[in-house]
Design a protein around this motif. Structure first.
Motif, PDB file in Angstrom:
ATOM      1  N   VAL A 219      54.668  35.023  32.552  1.00  0.00           N
ATOM      2  CA  VAL A 219      53.637  34.027  32.863  1.00  0.00           C
ATOM      3  C   VAL A 219      52.827  34.567  34.028  1.00  0.00           C
ATOM      4  CG1 VAL A 219      53.138  31.672  33.613  1.00  0.00           C
ATOM      5  CG2 VAL A 219      55.061  32.118  32.054  1.00  0.00           C
ATOM      6  N   GLN A 220      51.562  34.860  33.769  1.00  0.00           N
ATOM      7  CA  GLN A 220      50.689  35.426  34.804  1.00  0.00           C
ATOM      8  C   GLN A 220      49.812  34.316  35.393  1.00  0.00           C
ATOM      9  OE1 GLN A 220      48.295  39.459  35.164  1.00  0.00           O
ATOM     10  NE2 GLN A 220      47.271  38.122  33.713  1.00  0.00           N
ATOM     11  N   GLY A 221      49.980  34.094  36.706  1.00  0.00           N
ATOM     12  CA  GLY A 221      49.242  33.048  37.396  1.00  0.00           C
ATOM     13  C   GLY A 221      50.131  31.848  37.659  1.00  0.00           C
ATOM     14  N   CYS A 222      50.401  31.558  38.927  1.00  0.00           N
ATOM     15  CA  CYS A 222      51.326  30.478  39.285  1.00  0.00           C
ATOM     16  C   CYS A 222      50.625  29.358  40.040  1.00  0.00           C
ATOM     17  CB  CYS A 222      52.491  31.028  40.105  1.00  0.00           C
ATOM     18  SG  CYS A 222      53.562  32.121  39.154  1.00  0.00           S
ATOM     19  N   GLY A 223      49.445  28.986  39.540  1.00  0.00           N
ATOM     20  CA  GLY A 223      48.847  27.736  39.967  1.00  0.00           C
ATOM     21  C   GLY A 223      49.533  26.598  39.237  1.00  0.00           C
ATOM     22  N   PRO A 224      48.979  25.378  39.296  1.00  0.00           N
ATOM     23  CA  PRO A 224      49.623  24.242  38.623  1.00  0.00           C
ATOM     24  C   PRO A 224      49.879  24.475  37.137  1.00  0.00           C
ATOM     25  CG  PRO A 224      47.904  23.466  40.096  1.00  0.00           C
ATOM     26  CD  PRO A 224      47.794  24.959  40.076  1.00  0.00           C
ATOM     27  N   ILE A 225      48.908  25.075  36.436  1.00  0.00           N
ATOM     28  CA  ILE A 225      49.092  25.313  34.995  1.00  0.00           C
ATOM     29  C   ILE A 225      50.201  26.325  34.747  1.00  0.00           C
ATOM     30  CG2 ILE A 225      48.001  26.223  32.907  1.00  0.00           C
ATOM     31  CD1 ILE A 225      47.094  23.412  33.635  1.00  0.00           C
ATOM     32  N   GLY A 226      50.178  27.438  35.467  1.00  0.00           N
ATOM     33  CA  GLY A 226      51.215  28.445  35.281  1.00  0.00           C
ATOM     34  C   GLY A 226      52.599  27.931  35.610  1.00  0.00           C
ATOM     35  N   LEU A 227      52.714  27.151  36.685  1.00  0.00           N
ATOM     36  CA  LEU A 227      54.018  26.613  37.076  1.00  0.00           C
ATOM     37  C   LEU A 227      54.530  25.605  36.059  1.00  0.00           C
ATOM     38  CD1 LEU A 227      53.362  26.239  40.905  1.00  0.00           C
ATOM     39  CD2 LEU A 227      54.924  27.864  39.813  1.00  0.00           C
ATOM     40  N   LEU A 228      53.625  24.775  35.564  1.00  0.00           N
ATOM     41  CA  LEU A 228      54.040  23.846  34.510  1.00  0.00           C
ATOM     42  C   LEU A 228      54.418  24.597  33.239  1.00  0.00           C
ATOM     43  CD1 LEU A 228      51.462  20.954  35.014  1.00  0.00           C
ATOM     44  CD2 LEU A 228      53.957  20.720  35.090  1.00  0.00           C
ATOM     45  N   ALA A 290      53.567  36.809  26.382  1.00  0.00           N
ATOM     46  CA  ALA A 290      52.955  36.611  27.693  1.00  0.00           C
ATOM     47  C   ALA A 290      51.941  35.472  27.635  1.00  0.00           C
ATOM     48  CB  ALA A 290      52.270  37.892  28.166  1.00  0.00           C
ATOM     49  N   PHE A 291      51.878  34.714  28.717  1.00  0.00           N
ATOM     50  CA  PHE A 291      50.875  33.661  28.881  1.00  0.00           C
ATOM     51  C   PHE A 291      49.975  34.038  30.047  1.00  0.00           C
ATOM     52  CE2 PHE A 291      54.411  31.516  26.846  1.00  0.00           C
ATOM     53  CZ  PHE A 291      53.797  30.674  25.919  1.00  0.00           C
ATOM     54  N   GLN A 292      48.671  34.066  29.806  1.00  0.00           N
ATOM     55  CA  GLN A 292      47.697  34.399  30.838  1.00  0.00           C
ATOM     56  C   GLN A 292      47.114  33.094  31.362  1.00  0.00           C
ATOM     57  OE1 GLN A 292      45.483  35.317  33.416  1.00  0.00           O
ATOM     58  NE2 GLN A 292      43.946  34.874  31.853  1.00  0.00           N
ATOM     59  N   CYS A 293      47.434  32.750  32.624  1.00  0.00           N
ATOM     60  CA  CYS A 293      47.081  31.428  33.168  1.00  0.00           C
ATOM     61  C   CYS A 293      46.166  31.510  34.380  1.00  0.00           C
ATOM     62  CB  CYS A 293      48.352  30.675  33.556  1.00  0.00           C
ATOM     63  SG  CYS A 293      49.505  30.415  32.209  1.00  0.00           S
ATOM     64  N   THR A 294      45.375  32.555  34.476  1.00  0.00           N
ATOM     65  CA  THR A 294      44.410  32.637  35.566  1.00  0.00           C
ATOM     66  C   THR A 294      43.005  32.602  34.973  1.00  0.00           C
ATOM     67  OG1 THR A 294      43.923  35.010  35.667  1.00  0.00           O
ATOM     68  CG2 THR A 294      46.013  34.285  36.607  1.00  0.00           C
ATOM     69  N   GLY A 295      42.022  32.395  35.835  1.00  0.00           N
ATOM     70  CA  GLY A 295      40.635  32.444  35.389  1.00  0.00           C
ATOM     71  C   GLY A 295      39.954  33.719  35.825  1.00  0.00           C
ATOM     72  N   VAL A 296      40.743  34.767  36.015  1.00  0.00           N
ATOM     73  CA  VAL A 296      40.226  36.036  36.558  1.00  0.00           C
ATOM     74  C   VAL A 296      40.127  37.068  35.436  1.00  0.00           C
ATOM     75  CG1 VAL A 296      40.616  37.857  38.259  1.00  0.00           C
ATOM     76  CG2 VAL A 296      41.319  35.499  38.761  1.00  0.00           C
ATOM     77  N   PRO A 297      38.933  37.613  35.186  1.00  0.00           N
ATOM     78  CA  PRO A 297      38.770  38.568  34.085  1.00  0.00           C
ATOM     79  C   PRO A 297      39.697  39.776  34.159  1.00  0.00           C
ATOM     80  CG  PRO A 297      36.630  37.780  34.787  1.00  0.00           C
ATOM     81  CD  PRO A 297      37.623  37.234  35.768  1.00  0.00           C
ATOM     82  N   VAL A 298      39.894  40.340  35.350  1.00  0.00           N
ATOM     83  CA  VAL A 298      40.757  41.527  35.440  1.00  0.00           C
ATOM     84  C   VAL A 298      42.188  41.179  35.048  1.00  0.00           C
ATOM     85  CG1 VAL A 298      41.313  41.238  37.899  1.00  0.00           C
ATOM     86  CG2 VAL A 298      41.376  43.521  36.862  1.00  0.00           C
ATOM     87  N   ALA A 299      42.627  39.968  35.359  1.00  0.00           N
ATOM     88  CA  ALA A 299      43.970  39.535  34.955  1.00  0.00           C
ATOM     89  C   ALA A 299      44.050  39.407  33.441  1.00  0.00           C
ATOM     90  CB  ALA A 299      44.326  38.214  35.623  1.00  0.00           C
TER      91      ALA A 299
END
Length: 403
Positions: A219-228, A290-299
């Motif tokens: 899980v890439q990105g540990c904001g609220p969506i990634g953590l949930l 894999a789950f991509q949970c950021t709003g960053v293009p490079v990620a």
């Protein structure tokens, strides 16, 4: 105990409702409880929220008036606050809300799960499908793809004014999907909408057949969506979950939500080193999914390289246009034969699953309530937005202190 006439009438209505197995379909509440006006946090310009007060309109036969308890601040709210990418200004934001029905039209009888609805019920709202586009007519189980969908908090200001959850009161319009949630506490109710985003993504991922008990999931990105998302995958019984983020505090929270390994990308110079860290955590192979949970293009470009041959990927994190990313079709897709699914918001069918997820997560000890780190009143909504933009906490919420 002294019982006045109003109390007697309300008791009789409740008894009759229970005898008939349906709600009392009244558009009125006792006059002592009926408000005349409502404060709203109106976005009037980029990074400018003003508290306005408007008369509460009359409620039609197919509408409800809801007293707002609170609402989470979403990344989408912040995007609109910063740059108005949807062209909605002026607008009352807020779509992660919960509130209590205080007035309802005579045609309101049951919620979108078929549960009987009564005055005083706590509810959350879902989408407002148009009912006549291709998605609504031909794929009714996927109304998240409705071409004209409405979402409270993303409706431009009009004569109703009470169109978003950053308000003291909300008017629930005809054709809305909504659910009663009386059996949940307020913190849980405020997490339902973002959890539904995640549940929808996991349901999409399950269609690939690649999520299993022994899957190694990134899980890439540990904001609220990634953590949930980590917590949803954990409740499914997946034992190996690797969280990737650049913030140690969020990675620590990822552990509490069910991650078994964490990787701080700030400690790895370049994509090759980061891929090496992922492989070290997955027996040298890479992730099964894999789950991509950021709003960053490079990620979004990097995540393809974390997936092993024959694995799968779900892109969760792009709800606005954040720009393009670069991938290599040969190495990233064809050579590894990766299965990709996209995920867009949620449909009403995801909400019952979400309710069960929240209950299940709590039953196995995942502390979802810890995700809510900051609480603000309606007069502090600019500060709430700034806190979210600075990523000082995890889930920032508005709480109606007049409830």
């Amino acid at each position: 105990m002294e019982i006045n006439q109003i109390n007697v009438e309300e008791i009789v209505k409740q008894i009759l409702s229970e005898m008939k197995g349906g709600p009392v379909t009244s558009s009125q509440t006792p006059s002592t409880n009926m408000p005349k006006t409502s404060k709203v946090a109106l976005l009037t310009g980029k990074q400018k929220i003003e508290v306005r007060e408007y008369p509460i309109p009359e409620i039609g036969d197919d509408e409800m008036l809801v007293k707002v308890e609170g609402c989470g601040v979403c990344g989408t709210d912040v995007h609109e606050y910063k740059g108005d990418p949807f062209g909605l200004i002026p607008v009352v934001l807020g779509h992660e809300g919960s509130g209590q029905i205080i007035k309802m039209g005579k045609n309101i009888k049951r919620d979108s799960m078929g549960k009987v609805v009564n005055l005083g019920d706590k509810i959350v709202t879902c989408v407002i499908p148009c009912g006549h586009c291709d998605a609504c007519l031909n794929t009714p189980s996927r109304t998240n793809l409705c071409e004209n969908t409405g979402i409270y908090g993303l409706i431009s200001d009009d004569e109703t004014h009470l169109n978003g959850w950053f308000s003291e009161y909300l008017v629930v319009r005809k054709g809305s999907t909504f659910f009663t949630v009386n059996d949940m506490d307020l913190d849980s109710r405020l997490l339902i909408e973002p959890a539904a985003v995640v549940v929808h993504a996991v349901e999409r991922a399950k269609t690939t057949g690649l999520l299993k008990f022994n899957s190694k999931v990134v899980v890439q990105g540990c904001g609220p969506i990634g953590l949930l998302l980590i917590s949803v995958v954990r409740t499914l019984g997946v034992e190996n979950i690797i969280a990737i983020d650049g913030d140690d505090a969020r990675l620590s929270m990822a552990k509490e939500m069910g991650a078994t390994d964490t990787i701080n990308f700030m400690n790895h110079k370049g994509i090759d080193a980061l891929v090496g860290a992922v492989k070290d955590a997955t027996n040298g192979l890479g992730a099964d999914f894999a789950f991509q949970c950021t709003g960053v293009p490079v990620a979004a470009a990097n995540v393809w390289k974390f997936v092993k041959r024959g694995g799968g990927l779900c892109e969760v994190g792009f709800f606005v246009d954040n720009g393009d990313c670069t991938i290599n079709p040969h190495y990233d897709i064809c050579n590894k034969e990766i299965t990709l699914v996209g995920s867009w918001v949620y449909s009403p069918q995801d909400y019952p699953i979400t309710f069960d997820f929240i209950k299940r997560a709590k039953s196995i000890g995942l502390p979802l309530e810890k995700l809510i780190t900051h609480r603000y009143t309606i007069d502090e909504m600019n500060e709430a937005m700034e806190t979210n933009m600075k990523q000082l906490g995890i889930k920032v919420v508005f709480i109606n202190d007049k409830f």
